[in-house]
Design a protein around this motif. Structure first.
Motif, mmCIF file in Angstrom:
data_model
loop_
_atom_site.group_PDB
_atom_site.id
_atom_site.type_symbol
_atom_site.label_atom_id
_atom_site.label_comp_id
_atom_site.label_asym_id
_atom_site.label_seq_id
_atom_site.Cartn_x
_atom_site.Cartn_y
_atom_site.Cartn_z
ATOM 1 N N UNK A 62 0.466 -1.124 0.055
ATOM 2 C CA UNK A 62 -0.473 -0.383 0.812
ATOM 3 C C UNK A 62 0.953 1.289 0.548
ATOM 4 N N UNK A 63 0.801 2.234 -0.679
ATOM 5 C CA UNK A 63 1.142 3.529 -1.455
ATOM 6 C C UNK A 63 0.442 4.478 -1.096
ATOM 7 N N UNK A 64 -0.842 4.902 -0.501
ATOM 8 C CA UNK A 64 -2.301 5.461 -0.603
ATOM 9 C C UNK A 64 -1.741 6.229 -1.693
ATOM 10 N N UNK A 65 -2.605 5.267 -3.404
ATOM 11 C CA UNK A 65 -2.306 4.757 -4.295
ATOM 12 C C UNK A 65 -4.374 4.965 -4.719
ATOM 13 N N UNK A 66 -4.442 5.410 -6.333
ATOM 14 C CA UNK A 66 -6.150 5.058 -6.372
ATOM 15 C C UNK A 66 -6.177 3.404 -6.570
ATOM 16 N N UNK A 67 -5.177 3.084 -6.667
ATOM 17 C CA UNK A 67 -4.947 1.243 -7.471
ATOM 18 C C UNK A 67 -5.611 0.392 -6.495
ATOM 19 N N UNK A 68 -6.401 -0.250 -7.337
ATOM 20 C CA UNK A 68 -7.267 -1.607 -6.479
ATOM 21 C C UNK A 68 -6.927 -3.062 -6.902
ATOM 22 N N UNK A 69 -6.618 -3.213 -7.348
ATOM 23 C CA UNK A 69 -6.544 -5.369 -7.384
ATOM 24 C C UNK A 69 -7.782 -5.845 -7.599
ATOM 25 N N UNK A 70 -7.644 -6.680 -8.637
ATOM 26 C CA UNK A 70 -8.703 -7.910 -8.586
ATOM 27 C C UNK A 70 -7.765 -8.871 -7.960
ATOM 28 N N UNK A 71 -8.584 -9.423 -6.947
ATOM 29 C CA UNK A 71 -7.962 -11.281 -6.617
ATOM 30 C C UNK A 71 -8.125 -12.393 -8.227
ATOM 31 N N UNK A 72 -7.367 -12.562 -7.817
ATOM 32 C CA UNK A 72 -5.489 -12.916 -7.752
ATOM 33 C C UNK A 72 -4.479 -12.057 -7.680
#
Length: 115
Positions: A62-72
C-alpha cells in the motif's frame, strides 16, 4: 497469541463472509516498515491458521494510491482488492481506515485502505 489480539465484529454478514481485525497485540503484519521479514511472514502464516481461512491472505503493498486490484492478481502498489470468488482480502492500517465491503449474497467482497 495474546488475548484481545483478534477482534471479530458482531456484524450482520452473509454466511459465507467473515471479518477479523488484528490488534497491535497480534504483532506487525506489515513487511514494509522495517520489521524482521521472517517474523512478519511467521505472523501472517499463524493468522491464516488461526482464522482457518480457505485460501491464504494476499497482502497488498500500500502507498496511498487509487489502484485497486482484482484477486488473485495483485498490482504493486495497490490500496484495495476485490474478488468475486473465494478469497481472503485484507488491508493494513495504522492511522487510516479499512473499508470492508461485500454484496448482499457475499459473492463479491472487497477490502480498501482509505486514508
Amino acid at each position: 497469541m495474546m488475548p484481545g489480539s483478534i477482534i471479530t465484529p458482531d456484524w450482520l454478514l452473509p454466511d459465507n463472509v467473515g471479518v477479523a481485525i488484528t490488534t497491535r497485540a497480534w504483532g506487525n503484519l506489515a513487511a514494509h516498515v522495517g520489521d524482521d521479514p521472517a517474523q512478519v511472514l511467521l505472523r501472517r502464516r499463524r493468522l491464516h491458521r488461526q482464522l482457518q481461512l480457505p485460501v491464504a491472505i494476499n497482502f497488498l503493498t500500500q502507498q496511498h494510491t487509487a489502484t485497486v486490484s482484482k484477486y488473485p492478481k495483485i498490482h504493486r502498489p495497490s490500496d484495495g482488492v476485490y474478488a468475486n470468488r473465494i478469497a481472503s482480502c485484507a488491508v493494513l492500517t495504522a492511522d487510516c481506515l479499512p473499508l470492508l465491503i461485500c454484496s448482499e449474497d457475499g459473492l463479491q467482497i472487497a477490502a480498501v485502505h482509505a486514508g
